[in-house]
Design a protein around this motif. Sequence first.
Motif, short mmCIF file in Angstrom:
data_model
loop_
_atom_site.label_atom_id
_atom_site.label_comp_id
_atom_site.label_asym_id
_atom_site.label_seq_id
_atom_site.Cartn_x
_atom_site.Cartn_y
_atom_site.Cartn_z
N GLU A 76 -9.55 3.70 -11.61
CA GLU A 76 -9.50 5.16 -11.68
C GLU A 76 -10.47 5.75 -12.68
O GLU A 76 -10.30 6.89 -13.11
CB GLU A 76 -8.07 5.59 -12.02
N ALA A 101 -9.42 10.18 -2.93
CA ALA A 101 -8.40 9.23 -2.49
C ALA A 101 -8.32 9.20 -0.97
O ALA A 101 -8.20 8.13 -0.36
CB ALA A 101 -7.04 9.60 -3.09
N ARG A 131 2.11 2.00 -3.35
CA ARG A 131 1.03 2.15 -4.33
C ARG A 131 0.93 0.96 -5.27
O ARG A 131 0.73 1.11 -6.47
CB ARG A 131 1.19 3.44 -5.14
N GLY A 164 -3.55 3.89 -4.09
CA GLY A 164 -3.44 2.58 -4.69
C GLY A 164 -3.11 2.57 -6.16
O GLY A 164 -2.86 1.54 -6.73
N GLY A 165 -3.11 3.71 -6.83
CA GLY A 165 -2.88 3.69 -8.26
C GLY A 165 -1.57 4.23 -8.59
O GLY A 165 -1.06 4.39 -9.59
N HIS A 182 -1.28 -1.64 -4.78
CA HIS A 182 -2.61 -2.25 -4.82
C HIS A 182 -3.38 -1.73 -6.03
O HIS A 182 -3.16 -0.62 -6.50
CB HIS A 182 -3.39 -1.95 -3.54
N TYR A 198 -6.30 -0.13 -8.12
CA TYR A 198 -7.26 0.93 -7.88
C TYR A 198 -7.89 1.29 -9.21
O TYR A 198 -7.18 1.62 -10.16
CB TYR A 198 -6.55 2.15 -7.27
N GLN A 224 0.83 -1.21 0.00
CA GLN A 224 0.00 0.00 0.00
C GLN A 224 0.87 1.25 0.00
O GLN A 224 0.59 2.21 -0.72
CB GLN A 224 -0.96 0.01 1.19
N CYS A 250 -10.98 2.51 4.01
CA CYS A 250 -10.11 1.32 4.07
C CYS A 250 -9.48 1.18 5.45
O CYS A 250 -9.35 0.06 5.97
CB CYS A 250 -9.03 1.40 3.00
#
Length: 163
Positions: free
Chosen positions: A73, A88, A67, A162-163, A69, A71, A64, A95
């Motif tokens: 978008e 975000a 970044r 996450g992205g 994970h 995600y 995490q 979360c």
Amino acid sequence: MIRLFDGLLNAMAIVAGVLIALIPLLIFYDAALRILRIGASVWVNDFSAIFLVYATFLAAPWLQRERGHIYVEVIADRLPRVARRRLAQGIAAICAVVCLYLAYRSATVVHANIGYYDVSAIQTPRWVRFAPLPIGFFLLALQFLRDVCSTGARPDPTVAVGG
């Protein structure tokens, strides 16, 4: 304190990587014993399963932070920069709450399984199989809270959580 936390996440990720690397070695060892008709190591499957659980929950907070994970978008890409950052942070807050709840619930599972054993190929204390869950979920929640409080210097404010 942040350096200590980051160091902990790095160390946990390294341990997770070592565990993942050990799994194919253990399987090779077991296969070699079978091929050479020396016997079979009955503990390889059990340890491989335990290692997968440990690796997953030890690496999750680090993943995490980096970044890593997934995600989606689709919506975030259509928002202005400030709204994207707020979205975000909102997602990270949700979360964090979910992870704190899961840390609590998994800690109760660990506690409830103290004194019990799983007997398959080897006798393993049942709580050992669940031990990384509350740790991983709690540290993942802390990382999500860091994301909520992030000023945008790190992570990149144009990238959603996450992205």
